[in-house]
Design a protein around this motif. Structure first.
Motif, PDB file in Angstrom:
ATOM      1  N   ARG B 117       1.042 -15.342   1.656  1.00 30.83           N
ATOM      2  CA  ARG B 117       2.731 -15.245   1.404  1.00 30.83           C
ATOM      3  C   ARG B 117       2.755 -14.915   3.147  1.00 30.83           C
ATOM      4  O   ARG B 117       2.878 -14.691   3.857  1.00 30.83           O
ATOM      5  CB  ARG B 117       3.872 -14.495   0.791  1.00 30.83           C
ATOM      6  N   THR B 119       5.588 -15.445   4.463  1.00 33.10           N
ATOM      7  CA  THR B 119       7.184 -14.597   4.651  1.00 33.10           C
ATOM      8  C   THR B 119       6.107 -13.435   5.602  1.00 33.10           C
ATOM      9  O   THR B 119       6.528 -12.639   6.014  1.00 33.10           O
ATOM     10  CB  THR B 119       7.839 -14.361   3.753  1.00 33.10           C
ATOM     11  N   GLU B 120       5.122 -12.863   4.387  1.00 30.06           N
ATOM     12  CA  GLU B 120       4.201 -11.744   4.999  1.00 30.06           C
ATOM     13  C   GLU B 120       3.547 -11.747   6.586  1.00 30.06           C
ATOM     14  O   GLU B 120       3.472 -11.133   7.160  1.00 30.06           O
ATOM     15  CB  GLU B 120       3.362 -11.227   4.188  1.00 30.06           C
ATOM     16  N   GLU B 122       4.564 -13.948   8.960  1.00 33.91           N
ATOM     17  CA  GLU B 122       5.871 -14.003  10.042  1.00 33.91           C
ATOM     18  C   GLU B 122       5.741 -12.869  10.201  1.00 33.91           C
ATOM     19  O   GLU B 122       6.918 -12.695  11.491  1.00 33.91           O
ATOM     20  CB  GLU B 122       7.044 -14.737   9.565  1.00 33.91           C
ATOM     21  N   ALA B 123       6.196 -11.320   9.442  1.00 35.26           N
ATOM     22  CA  ALA B 123       6.433 -10.288   9.498  1.00 35.26           C
ATOM     23  C   ALA B 123       5.767  -9.369  10.447  1.00 35.26           C
ATOM     24  O   ALA B 123       6.174  -9.325  11.299  1.00 35.26           O
ATOM     25  CB  ALA B 123       7.100  -9.412   8.295  1.00 35.26           C
ATOM     26  N   GLY B 124       4.373 -10.227  10.074  1.00 30.81           N
ATOM     27  CA  GLY B 124       2.818  -9.025  11.054  1.00 30.81           C
ATOM     28  C   GLY B 124       3.612 -10.060  12.564  1.00 30.81           C
ATOM     29  O   GLY B 124       3.544  -9.173  13.514  1.00 30.81           O
ATOM     30  N   GLN B 125       3.807 -11.491  12.532  1.00 35.11           N
ATOM     31  CA  GLN B 125       3.875 -12.342  14.009  1.00 35.11           C
ATOM     32  C   GLN B 125       5.545 -11.503  14.314  1.00 35.11           C
ATOM     33  O   GLN B 125       5.452 -10.922  16.263  1.00 35.11           O
ATOM     34  CB  GLN B 125       4.388 -13.954  13.685  1.00 35.11           C
ATOM     35  N   MET B 129       2.253  -8.788  16.217  1.00 32.20           N
ATOM     36  CA  MET B 129       0.731  -8.459  15.888  1.00 32.20           C
ATOM     37  C   MET B 129      -0.161 -10.153  16.339  1.00 32.20           C
ATOM     38  O   MET B 129       0.595 -11.148  16.189  1.00 32.20           O
ATOM     39  CB  MET B 129       0.249  -8.602  14.134  1.00 32.20           C
ATOM     40  N   GLN B 133      -5.147  -9.094  14.589  1.00 29.06           N
ATOM     41  CA  GLN B 133      -4.384  -8.354  13.770  1.00 29.06           C
ATOM     42  C   GLN B 133      -4.220  -8.762  12.884  1.00 29.06           C
ATOM     43  O   GLN B 133      -4.010  -8.211  11.470  1.00 29.06           O
ATOM     44  CB  GLN B 133      -3.603  -7.862  14.537  1.00 29.06           C
ATOM     45  N   TYR B 137      -5.158  -7.263   8.953  1.00 29.05           N
ATOM     46  CA  TYR B 137      -3.943  -6.300   8.009  1.00 29.05           C
ATOM     47  C   TYR B 137      -3.931  -7.090   7.209  1.00 29.05           C
ATOM     48  O   TYR B 137      -2.809  -6.707   6.273  1.00 29.05           O
ATOM     49  CB  TYR B 137      -3.671  -5.272   9.504  1.00 29.05           C
ATOM     50  N   ILE B 138      -3.572  -8.232   7.296  1.00 27.61           N
ATOM     51  CA  ILE B 138      -2.502  -9.165   5.957  1.00 27.61           C
ATOM     52  C   ILE B 138      -3.538  -9.593   5.246  1.00 27.61           C
ATOM     53  O   ILE B 138      -3.394  -9.915   4.090  1.00 27.61           O
ATOM     54  CB  ILE B 138      -1.675 -10.225   6.793  1.00 27.61           C
ATOM     55  N   PRO B 141      -6.544  -8.134   3.534  1.00 26.72           N
ATOM     56  CA  PRO B 141      -6.414  -6.915   2.192  1.00 26.72           C
ATOM     57  C   PRO B 141      -5.832  -8.728   1.169  1.00 26.72           C
ATOM     58  O   PRO B 141      -6.162  -7.912  -0.191  1.00 26.72           O
ATOM     59  CB  PRO B 141      -5.578  -6.533   3.021  1.00 26.72           C
ATOM     60  N   LYS B 145      -7.288  -8.174  -3.007  1.00 27.91           N
ATOM     61  CA  LYS B 145      -6.319  -7.661  -3.813  1.00 27.91           C
ATOM     62  C   LYS B 145      -7.196  -8.944  -4.573  1.00 27.91           C
ATOM     63  O   LYS B 145      -6.615  -9.350  -6.074  1.00 27.91           O
ATOM     64  CB  LYS B 145      -5.798  -7.225  -3.263  1.00 27.91           C
ATOM     65  N   ARG B 219      -6.794  -1.753  -4.506  1.00 28.68           N
ATOM     66  CA  ARG B 219      -5.661  -0.587  -6.073  1.00 28.68           C
ATOM     67  C   ARG B 219      -5.624  -1.856  -6.382  1.00 28.68           C
ATOM     68  O   ARG B 219      -4.686  -2.524  -7.287  1.00 28.68           O
ATOM     69  CB  ARG B 219      -4.394  -1.033  -5.277  1.00 28.68           C
ATOM     70  N   LYS B 221      -5.567  -3.351 -10.019  1.00 20.80           N
ATOM     71  CA  LYS B 221      -5.702  -2.004 -11.356  1.00 20.80           C
ATOM     72  C   LYS B 221      -6.482  -3.037 -12.826  1.00 20.80           C
ATOM     73  O   LYS B 221      -6.196  -3.336 -13.700  1.00 20.80           O
ATOM     74  CB  LYS B 221      -4.412  -2.231 -11.806  1.00 20.80           C
TER      75      LYS B 221
END
Ligand SMILES: Nc1ncnc2c1ncn2[C@@H]1O[C@H](COP(=O)(O)OP(=O)(O)OP(=O)(O)O)[C@@H](O)[C@H]1O
Ligand SMILES: [Mg+2]
Lengths: 245, 225
Positions: B117, B119-120, B122-125, B129, B133, B137-138, B141, B145, B219, B221
């Motif tokens: 995503r 948005t994820e 951008e959140a990291g930036q 990060m 990184q 980290y984003i 993973p 998953k 994680r 399931k």
């Protein structure tokens, strides 16, 4: 001297000039609200300040330092001192709430773990999620996720917090819990620029309202003055539409 | 119907069946690992590369996914010697399976790349990060998953369906061993009953291992059964 001074800032998406010279300033501890019709460029102002949308002209000064958005170091400095929360929740989904809050302070700032974790717990308490430290984002409601995003933004101790319609993706009954958290930050003296359609909330917390249309600032002033007696036709038109009950 | 099952001969040769099962497992793991490496490179090129490279990757994927694995392996084993390239049967099987897995894994990994995503990121930036990184980290993973279940399923496909093709070019993996042994004493029914059971046990162990790994590391399931 203003804490944040934005002077004639311009931004483009491709050939489309989306910000056509934006100028405003805020003092430490002040809360400014950006309002205006959809597409007027509110999000772009915040994104430009964070270095997410390229700035094509103008100047930004933060605590007296000029920021140069074409320079990676300067962008880092901007991101260091300002934090943003977006409309869409953008928590890291592969991490717990606690990990979301502590990742940047631990890995980027390299602050000591004990301190980072206790600060994270304090922030989670502040947004009313003290018991959710070990939850993953898919186990939280939208309102809870948005409050975690707030706490995560605060974990880096920003000087200015930018909030982009943090409640507009939420169900109505969840809006207040997020606004309450923002209100608490306001009471703590946090400097903020918020984009919001919650006019009652803006009227209550904002020191200054900036009305934008078509990539420009049309009018700004204290909330009561702007809402109740706008000077321009465009502002009058906009507020008469959204403030009518 | 008065067939008398005689499992005795099978038990006597159990060692060789176990050796076959081990080889099957090794082939499956190596082909999958090699395929994953190819898939990673090709999916990156397909997503971020310039158009001529994307075209090349597409040609590879389309060619492999639209032809039977058996043909691809026959091509290596019977075809290449005609032009002077001669590999052992095991090498042909492993290379063929790896190339085959690489194409399918390109598709799976690419779906993973597209699922990240913005948005994820951008959140990291905005949290400061660096690119490395963000990847660590984003992006990784998240991809891991989101595609883990598809990867785990595909591993089983390679392990069971892929490797058994080896029997047709004389590789002594589990199916090959069963054919070898049963053609000596014609106890087809007994051998293939036992071998089918061994495949079930093999995939069962692999599935449980993968499900536990997925739960622990990503994680995911996953249903174990
Ligand atoms: N990624 C993009 N690519 C191209 N144009 C974009 C992009 N993002 C925004 N725009 C355009 O830029 C202009 C300003 O958009 P912006 O998102 O800043 O408006 P906004 O005031 O935040 O609107 P809203 O209230 O709907 O969120 C709009 O015309 C929009 O179509
Ligand atoms: Mg917006």
């Amino acid at each position: 001297m203003a804490h944040l001074a934005v002077n004639d800032v311009r931004a483009k998406y491709g050939a489309l000039e989306v910000l056509k010279g934006i100028s405003f300033s805020i003092e430490k501890g002040e809360i400014a609200a950006l309002v205006g019709p959809s597409g007027s460029g509110k999000s772009t102002v915040l994104r430009a300040l964070m270095g997410l949308t390229p700035v094509t002209g103008g100047h930004v000064a933060l605590a007296g330092d000029q920021l140069d958005y074409s320079n990676a170091k300067s962008v880092r400095a901007a991101r260091d001192r300002m934090a943003i929360v977006f409309q869409q929740y953008n928590l890291f989904q592969n991490m717990t709430v606690m990990q979301n809050l502590t990742l940047a302070p631990l890995k980027i700032k390299r602050w000591p773990r004990a301190e980072v974790e206790s600060e994270a717990r304090r922030l989670l308490g502040l947004v009313g999620l003290g018991d959710k430290a070990d939850a993953y984002s898919d186990q939280l409601s939208g309102g809870q996720q948005q409050r975690v995003a707030l706490a995560r933004a605060l974990a880096l101790k920003p000087q200015i917090l930018l909030l982009d319609e943090v409640t507009s993706a939420l169900d109505p009954e969840l809006v207040n819990e997020v606004l309450d958290a923002v209100g608490k930050l306001a009471a703590e003296g946090m400097t903020m620029i918020i984009v919001s359609h919650e006019m009652a909330f803006v009227r209550e917390v904002a020191d200054k309202v900036i009305f934008m249309d078509g990539g420009q600032i049309v009018e700004s002033g204290e909330p009561a003055a702007l809402f109740d007696s706008p000077r321009t036709d465009r502002a009058r038109d906009f507020f008469s539409k959204i403030l009518r009950h | 119907m008065n067939y008398r099952f005689q499992f005795g001969v099978v038990w006597d040769n159990l060692d060789e069946l176990f050796a076959g099962a081990l080889l099957t497992f090794q082939l499956g793991v190596f082909a999958f690992a090699g395929g994953a490496l190819i898939g990673l490179v090709c999916a990156s090129l397909k997503t971020y590369g310039p158009w001529p490279v994307r075209l090349l990757v597409n040609a590879y994927v389309v060619f492999i996914t639209n032809t039977p694995a058996l043909i691809q392996i026959y091509f290596l084993y019977f075809g290449l010697p005609e032009v002077g390239v001669r590999w052992s049967n095991e090498a042909c099987l492993l290379i063929g399976l790896t190339l085959n897995a690489g194409a399918y894994l390109t598709l799976i990994l690419r779906a993973g790349f597209l699922s990240v995503r913005v948005t994820e990121i951008e959140a990291g930036q905005t949290l400061g990060m660096s690119l490395v990184q963000q990847i660590r980290y984003i992006i990784v993973p998240h991809i891991a998953k989101s595609i883990y279940p598809a990867l785990a399923n595909f591993f089983i496909v390679v392990l069971v369906m892929g490797t058994s093709v080896g029997a047709l070019i004389g590789v002594d993996e589990l199916t090959g061993q069963a054919i070898n042994l049963s053609s000596v004493n014609y106890r087809w029914l007994e051998y293939f009953t036992v071998v089918a059971g061994m495949y079930v046990v093999l995939t069962f162990i692999a599935s449980i291992g993968l499900a536990l790994l997925g739960r622990w590391a990503f994680r995911v399931k996953a249903k174990i059964f």
